[in-house]
Design a protein around this motif. Structure first.
Motif, mmCIF file in Angstrom:
data_model
loop_
_atom_site.group_PDB
_atom_site.id
_atom_site.type_symbol
_atom_site.label_atom_id
_atom_site.label_comp_id
_atom_site.label_asym_id
_atom_site.label_seq_id
_atom_site.Cartn_x
_atom_site.Cartn_y
_atom_site.Cartn_z
ATOM 1 N N THR A 1 2.201 19.637 -1.011
ATOM 2 C CA THR A 1 0.908 19.513 -0.336
ATOM 3 C C THR A 1 -0.011 18.511 -1.030
ATOM 4 O OG1 THR A 1 1.002 21.766 0.559
ATOM 5 C CG2 THR A 1 -1.170 20.745 0.379
ATOM 6 N N ILE A 2 -0.220 18.681 -2.325
ATOM 7 C CA ILE A 2 -1.130 17.783 -3.054
ATOM 8 C C ILE A 2 -0.616 16.348 -3.076
ATOM 9 C CG2 ILE A 2 -2.182 17.298 -5.300
ATOM 10 C CD1 ILE A 2 -2.291 20.301 -5.797
ATOM 11 N N PRO A 3 0.669 16.094 -3.379
ATOM 12 C CA PRO A 3 1.157 14.708 -3.368
ATOM 13 C C PRO A 3 1.025 14.014 -2.018
ATOM 14 C CG PRO A 3 2.682 16.109 -4.561
ATOM 15 C CD PRO A 3 1.690 17.024 -3.908
ATOM 16 N N THR A 4 1.302 14.736 -0.920
ATOM 17 C CA THR A 4 1.239 14.090 0.394
ATOM 18 C C THR A 4 -0.200 13.794 0.816
ATOM 19 O OG1 THR A 4 1.390 16.292 1.438
ATOM 20 C CG2 THR A 4 3.416 15.009 1.258
ATOM 21 N N ILE A 5 -1.118 14.711 0.528
ATOM 22 C CA ILE A 5 -2.527 14.468 0.853
ATOM 23 C C ILE A 5 -3.050 13.276 0.043
ATOM 24 C CG2 ILE A 5 -4.876 15.391 0.663
ATOM 25 C CD1 ILE A 5 -3.729 18.146 1.323
ATOM 26 N N ALA A 6 -2.698 13.245 -1.239
ATOM 27 C CA ALA A 6 -3.135 12.142 -2.093
ATOM 28 C C ALA A 6 -2.585 10.809 -1.594
ATOM 29 C CB ALA A 6 -2.686 12.388 -3.538
ATOM 30 N N ALA A 7 -1.316 10.792 -1.210
ATOM 31 C CA ALA A 7 -0.703 9.551 -0.716
ATOM 32 C C ALA A 7 -1.368 9.080 0.574
ATOM 33 C CB ALA A 7 0.796 9.764 -0.494
ATOM 34 N N THR A 8 -1.704 10.021 1.458
ATOM 35 C CA THR A 8 -2.375 9.657 2.714
ATOM 36 C C THR A 8 -3.729 9.027 2.444
ATOM 37 O OG1 THR A 8 -1.272 11.504 3.833
ATOM 38 C CG2 THR A 8 -3.162 10.529 4.950
ATOM 39 N N ILE A 9 -4.480 9.609 1.534
ATOM 40 C CA ILE A 9 -5.803 9.063 1.188
ATOM 41 C C ILE A 9 -5.665 7.668 0.585
ATOM 42 C CG2 ILE A 9 -7.807 9.348 -0.330
ATOM 43 C CD1 ILE A 9 -7.430 12.393 -0.018
ATOM 44 N N ILE A 10 -4.679 7.482 -0.283
ATOM 45 C CA ILE A 10 -4.464 6.182 -0.928
ATOM 46 C C ILE A 10 -4.155 5.098 0.104
ATOM 47 C CG2 ILE A 10 -2.899 4.873 -2.440
ATOM 48 C CD1 ILE A 10 -2.673 7.455 -4.129
ATOM 49 N N GLN B 1 0.830 -1.206 0.000
ATOM 50 C CA GLN B 1 0.000 0.000 0.000
ATOM 51 C C GLN B 1 0.866 1.259 0.000
ATOM 52 O OE1 GLN B 1 -0.293 -2.677 1.888
ATOM 53 N NE2 GLN B 1 -2.411 -3.140 2.437
ATOM 54 N N VAL B 2 1.934 1.237 0.802
ATOM 55 C CA VAL B 2 2.820 2.394 0.899
ATOM 56 C C VAL B 2 3.583 2.617 -0.408
ATOM 57 C CG1 VAL B 2 4.988 3.148 1.972
ATOM 58 C CG2 VAL B 2 3.081 2.434 3.414
ATOM 59 N N ILE B 3 4.049 1.546 -1.028
ATOM 60 C CA ILE B 3 4.783 1.675 -2.291
ATOM 61 C C ILE B 3 3.868 2.235 -3.389
ATOM 62 C CG2 ILE B 3 5.900 0.372 -4.150
ATOM 63 C CD1 ILE B 3 7.072 -1.439 -1.938
ATOM 64 N N MET C 1 -4.782 5.161 3.310
ATOM 65 C CA MET C 1 -5.953 4.998 4.189
ATOM 66 C C MET C 1 -7.000 4.082 3.561
ATOM 67 S SD MET C 1 -8.481 7.965 5.701
ATOM 68 C CE MET C 1 -9.239 8.275 4.101
ATOM 69 N N LEU C 2 -7.288 4.299 2.266
ATOM 70 C CA LEU C 2 -8.301 3.491 1.582
ATOM 71 C C LEU C 2 -7.854 2.058 1.337
ATOM 72 C CD1 LEU C 2 -9.613 6.096 -1.045
ATOM 73 C CD2 LEU C 2 -10.671 5.422 1.126
ATOM 74 N N LEU C 3 -6.554 1.868 1.098
ATOM 75 C CA LEU C 3 -6.041 0.529 0.806
ATOM 76 C C LEU C 3 -5.758 -0.282 2.057
ATOM 77 C CD1 LEU C 3 -3.532 1.243 -2.136
ATOM 78 C CD2 LEU C 3 -5.855 0.297 -2.283
ATOM 79 N N LEU C 4 -5.388 0.414 3.143
ATOM 80 C CA LEU C 4 -4.957 -0.303 4.353
ATOM 81 C C LEU C 4 -6.090 -0.536 5.336
ATOM 82 C CD1 LEU C 4 -2.527 -1.473 5.897
ATOM 83 C CD2 LEU C 4 -2.146 0.795 6.866
ATOM 84 N N LEU C 5 -7.014 0.437 5.463
ATOM 85 C CA LEU C 5 -8.068 0.323 6.475
ATOM 86 C C LEU C 5 -9.405 -0.074 5.857
ATOM 87 C CD1 LEU C 5 -7.238 3.462 8.672
ATOM 88 C CD2 LEU C 5 -6.629 1.074 9.085
#
Length: 417
Positions: A402-411, A178-180, A413-417
């Protein structure tokens, strides 16, 4: 008491954002909450117990010791130069490549500031020399400094492993894919931003600025030593089990010994560096964990933890969002999400099953969110180091990341939880 606790928590993180000493702020806040709750001893006991935590202390201290030796012997510099020299040959993917190179180096060198210094000193001039705008070159390196979330030496992974009753590599293996995926997505988004802002090519560098990069003499053997402990941990993990199990401290000591043999440094000075790293690991990292433990105990004693658990029990979505963006926001504002992630994992993660999540998933999400939030903070130590190397204002990093980090956090979150 809950109202008093909320006020104290707000004041605590406000003080952290204003760059007061994090350990002192967390400890004092925890003690005050314990006092109000009628059990001062509980906070002090939690603080002391972390310094003898067999699951955390040896891992963190040996990782820092190894990292200091790699810096002293210049092995980390050779590793960075090897990767950056390869990257320069692929100009089309330079910016996303720089993000991902930094990301993976940060796994081997888990200190964000240390990785920023090691990578930035070579990779930023390499990017600028290839025509990338300095602000974009610095942003690419900074965006990669959350790779440490996959490091077995990062304080949160042993913490979550201990809470879940498993080993560190199992924890990392649960969220690695998920992180990769998120890291690749963030790198691509930054590359798109570079194209839109026309910062991906065309910048002219002074030849003198590239002299150090061009004259560096690469030693390939030195370059592979920093990743040897990571290789040992992967091939000895439960997932692969190609060799008998090797713990993180053992892997780091083996890597250090190999570094001594290969580089043949001044043994006395190199040994001092190893123990200096161990001492800094105890004082800086374990000390922070201990202060956070006091803080989370205070939250429990005063009743905040119980109230949060009751709220989250009623909504799985609240737990999902808070675990990701709570530490993210603190990381973005203060330059370090460590305090928020440690507090969350100490107070909320043990109750993950009550919200419908696993301990590994919820605890990992908190530290991943904290790492990503820091990668857009203008006051993060790593960002300040990188901005200085590129001779730009740290706020330029925030604008681009800002945009890349927010997008990565959402990704994640959706894949892991």
């Amino acid at each position: 008491m809950i109202i008093a606790g909320v006020v104290l928590i707000v004041l605590t993180f406000a003080a952290i954002v204003k760059n007061y000493e994090t350990r002192l702020v967390l400890f004092i806040s925890g003690i005050i909450m314990c006092f109000i709750g009628g059990d001062v001893g509980a906070g002090i006991t939690s603080f002391i117990n972390e310094f003898t935590n067999a699951g955390l202390v040896p891992t963190i201290c040996t990782v820092l010791g190894f990292s200091y030796v790699m810096e002293y012997t210049t092995c980390s510099k050779h590793m960075v130069y090897l990767i950056s020299s390869i990257l320069k040959k692929c100009k089309v993917i330079m910016i996303p490549g720089a993000v991902l190179v930094t990301f993976f180096i940060n796994i081997a060198l888990p200190s964000a500031a240390g990785c920023a210094a090691a990578v930035g000193v070579l990779l930023i001039p390499s990017l600028i020399y290839s025509g990338v705008h300095p602000a974009m070159a610095a942003s690419a390196v900074f965006l990669g400094t959350w790779g440490s979330v996959m490091s077995p030496g990062l304080m949160f992974n042993p913490q979550v492993a201990q809470l879940a009753g498993t080993d560190v590599m199992t924890v990392i293996g649960r969220f690695s894919l998920q992180v990769i995926i998120a890291a690749i997505a963030a790198a691509i988004i930054l590359a798109i931003i570079a194209v839109v802002k026309k910062e991906n090519s065309g910048y002219i560098i002074n030849a003198a600025e590239a002299k150090e990069v061009e004259e560096f003499h690469l030693n390939y053997l030195y370059a592979i030593i920093p990743i040897l402990p990571l290789v040992l941990l992967i091939i000895s993990s439960k997932q692969l089990h190609l060799i008998p199990y090797i713990s993180v401290p053992v892997a780091m000591i083996i890597g250090t010994a190999i570094g001594f043999v290969v580089t043949r440094p001044n043994v006395k000075q190199a040994t001092k560096q190893f123990f200096k790293g161990m001492g800094d690991g105890m004082g800086d990292v374990v000390g922070l964990i201990a202060a956070a433990a006091c803080f989370t105990t205070g939250m429990t004693v005063i009743g905040i933890t119980g109230a949060l658990i009751d709220v989250m029990k009623n909504s799985q979505q609240i737990a999902q969002i808070v675990s990701a963006f709570g530490p993210f926001l603190i990381g973005a504002l203060s330059g370090s999400g460590n305090a928020a992630a440690l507090a969350f994992n100490g107070a909320i993660t043990p109750h993950a099953a009550d919200f419908g999540y696993g301990i590994i998933e919820l605890g990992s999400m908190a530290q991943i969110g904290a790492g990503l939030g820091r990668c857009m903070s203008p006051v993060a130590g790593a960002g300040i180091i990188i901005a200085k190397m590129a001779n730009i204002n740290p706020l330029e990093l925030t604008k681009r990341n800002t945009i890349p980090t927010i997008a990565a956090t959402i990704i994640v979150m959706l894949l892991l939880l």
